[in-house]
Enzyme design. Structure first.
Site, short mmCIF file in Angstrom:
data_model
loop_
_atom_site.label_atom_id
_atom_site.label_comp_id
_atom_site.label_asym_id
_atom_site.label_seq_id
_atom_site.Cartn_x
_atom_site.Cartn_y
_atom_site.Cartn_z
N MET A 198 73.12 40.52 -13.22
CA MET A 198 74.17 41.55 -13.28
C MET A 198 75.33 41.12 -12.39
SD MET A 198 71.72 44.93 -13.04
CE MET A 198 70.68 44.27 -11.73
N VAL A 199 76.51 41.02 -12.97
CA VAL A 199 77.68 40.56 -12.22
C VAL A 199 77.95 41.49 -11.04
CG1 VAL A 199 80.16 40.11 -12.33
CG2 VAL A 199 78.68 39.47 -14.25
N GLU A 250 70.27 48.47 -16.01
CA GLU A 250 70.68 49.82 -15.62
C GLU A 250 69.54 50.60 -14.98
OE1 GLU A 250 73.54 51.81 -15.90
OE2 GLU A 250 74.79 50.10 -16.46
N CYS A 301 76.63 38.13 -22.92
CA CYS A 301 77.70 38.99 -22.38
C CYS A 301 78.65 39.42 -23.50
CB CYS A 301 78.47 38.27 -21.28
SG CYS A 301 79.77 39.29 -20.56
N GLN A 327 71.82 31.93 -13.57
CA GLN A 327 72.46 32.05 -14.88
C GLN A 327 73.92 31.59 -14.83
OE1 GLN A 327 73.97 35.73 -16.90
NE2 GLN A 327 72.20 35.43 -18.22
N LYS A 331 69.61 33.69 -22.62
CA LYS A 331 69.61 35.15 -22.83
C LYS A 331 70.58 35.46 -23.96
CE LYS A 331 69.97 39.55 -20.35
NZ LYS A 331 71.00 40.28 -21.10
N ASN A 390 64.80 42.98 -23.48
CA ASN A 390 65.80 43.67 -22.68
C ASN A 390 66.40 44.79 -23.53
OD1 ASN A 390 69.06 42.86 -21.30
ND2 ASN A 390 67.54 44.26 -20.51
N GLY A 391 66.45 46.00 -22.94
CA GLY A 391 67.04 47.15 -23.66
C GLY A 391 66.08 48.32 -23.75
#
Length: 484
Positions: A24-25, A233, A108, A79, A147, A208-209
């Site tokens: 996560m940036v 999140e 992204c 990453q 990813k 993921n999700g």
């Protein structure tokens, strides 16, 4: 020792990790990774790093990886975003000694990734991706992973995954949304796509999700058969998600701040984390939300955190028996819990808009404007419009800048070479020329230096030595002129 691959890599190097913290940036920095590991995370990713910047900037390498080297922070995957095989591999070579694998970001979906031509905007360029992964697999001493986001069509997604596996990818993380599914239009991730990929490839797969709590993790593994589940999140709102706990927010916040004191990071990262942790409480105490946004020191952030804690404890003390959480929350606002991102209509109601399409605001509106597909204005542009009602944001009315002949950036209006300043400086130095438009006077300085040098020689030694001395002297003068 030979490089481990596929299942062996996941089992031995990654220690059969099931619970994974996403890249996560500005949010998966060392302090947050250590907090997550304390509470059940078995594998973490660094924030997405830009391969080109990582390669050329020693400070960027130090701040984002080298200074964060920590024995507790393993296994770790670094990453990168990249669109050039050589640049990607050279950056990865500089990072491989500090991690257990290198991940290529192909997921992204943000506008910055579209502008930079990386992330999910490379998913149609299969030849390029093959070359990037083949080269990385050949040159690196650690495995290469990817990813990705899915295509709307399951069959195309499966072929995409198989292509990456064949090129040398040793582990695949599949985010079950398309690149168009983001922000208020994110919707539900498709586990059906993830399941199809898992069945079609022979390398480990992470999902993921749709992960908000531990029961989601268990259900995802059961339905898709994946090796592990990644959370972004969900982890930000509850770092104890993988423990299956919902702790008091201030417990997690205080523990995080304690780690930050030992492993400092930019204040903006800390502030962003507390906004996520205290999200539901800050909907109640708006004044403290403003204070948290304005505070400029770590101790100031800690003070706001203490004040939020005191307010919540007062609320708990005054709580009536049988009282239930408000606003439809599963728990009281001072308990770590998921945040369900509102859809477009819900977001409009939150902002006091009518719910029509014109009420949709935020990043997506801004992105559509930049694509020229919408007349909507972002909040920042609305503020500018209030200050200057005559201001126009029509892309067709923007001034067109002449481009540099060399790199495509805007050129200097008075540049003698029709270039930007960076390219002009290189050419002027190489050709010993002047560019008054950019204030570059290599030729003038060189001639002055030669004149001064000859005058000094006339005073000190009337005879000029023969051979290569004069040439060496001129080279030195040129270097002096270039360095001034």
């Amino acid at each position: 020792m030979p490089k481990l691959r596929g299942e062996a890599f996941w089992r031995e190097t990654l220690r059969s990790a099931h619970y994974v913290v996403a890249p996560m940036v500005d949010q998966s920095e060392l302090a947050w990774r250590l907090l997550s590991r304390r509470h059940g995370a078995q594998l973490c990713y660094t924030p997405m790093l830009h391969a080109q910047v990582f390669l050329r900037d020693a400070n960027y390498r130090r701040e984002n990886l080298y200074d964060e080297a920590c024995p507790e922070d393993r296994p770790l995957i670094v990453q990168f975003c990249a669109n050039d095989p050589e640049v990607f591999v050279q950056a990865a070579l500089l990072a491989q000694d500090y991690c257990d694998a290198i991940d290529l970001n192909l997921g992204c979906p943000q506008m910055i990734a579209k502008r930079g031509h990386y992330g999910a905007f490379l998913q149609e360029e299969w030849d390029l991706l093959q070359r990037m992964i083949l080269l990385a697999n050949e040159k690196l001493s650690v495995p290469i992973t990817c990813k990705i986001r899915v295509f709307p069509d399951i069959d195309k997604t499966v072929k995409y995954a198989q292509m990456l596996e064949k090129a040398g990818c040793q582990l695949l993380t599949v985010h079950g949304r398309t690149k168009e599914q983001k922000g208020p239009l994110a919707g539900v991730a498709s586990w059906e796509h993830i399941q199809a990929v898992r069945k079609a490839v022979n390398i480990p797969v992470f999902a993921n999700g749709n992960i908000q709590c531990l029961s989601d993790v268990e259900e995802c593994i059961r339905k898709t058969g994946v090796h592990g589940v990644m959370s972004a999140e969900g982890n930000l709102h509850n770092p104890a998600l993988f423990e299956g706990r919902n702790p008091l927010v201030w417990e997690m916040a205080e523990e995080y701040l304690e780690i930050v004191r030992k492993h400092p990071c930019p204040l903006s990262y800390v502030r962003a984390h507390l906004f996520k942790l205290w999200h539901h409480t800050l909907q109640v105490y708006h004044q403290l939300r403003e204070e948290l946004a304005k505070v400029k020191t770590l101790e100031g952030i800690a003070d706001v955190n203490r004040e939020l804690k005191l307010r919540c404890q007062e609320e708990i003390a005054n709580q009536k028996e049988g009282e239930k959480p408000k606003e439809g929350l599963p728990f009281f606002h001072w308990i770590c819990q998921p945040y369900i991102r509102p859809g477009p209509k819900e977001r409009c109601r939150e902002n006091g808009d009518s719910g029509t399409e014109k009420g949709v605001r935020g990043k997506r509106a801004l992105e559509e404007e930049e694509d020229g597909n919408s007349e909507l204005l972002s909040k920042n542009k609305q503020k500018k419009k209030l200050r200057n009602p005559n201001k126009s944001f029509d892309p067709s009315l923007k001034p067109k800048y002449a481009k540099c002949d060399q790199c495509g950036n805007p050129k200097g209006t008075k540049c003698v070479f029709n270039m930007c300043r960076g390219c002009c400086k290189k050419r002027a130095f190489k050709e010993v020329a002047d560019c008054p438009g950019h204030g570059l006077l290599f030729k003038t300085k060189y001639e002055k230096s030669l004149s001064w040098q000859h005058s000094q020689r006339g005073i000190q030694t009337p005879e000029i030595s023969q051979g290569g001395d004069a040439e060496v002297g001129e080279t030195a003068v040129l270097k002096e002129a270039g360095g001034s």
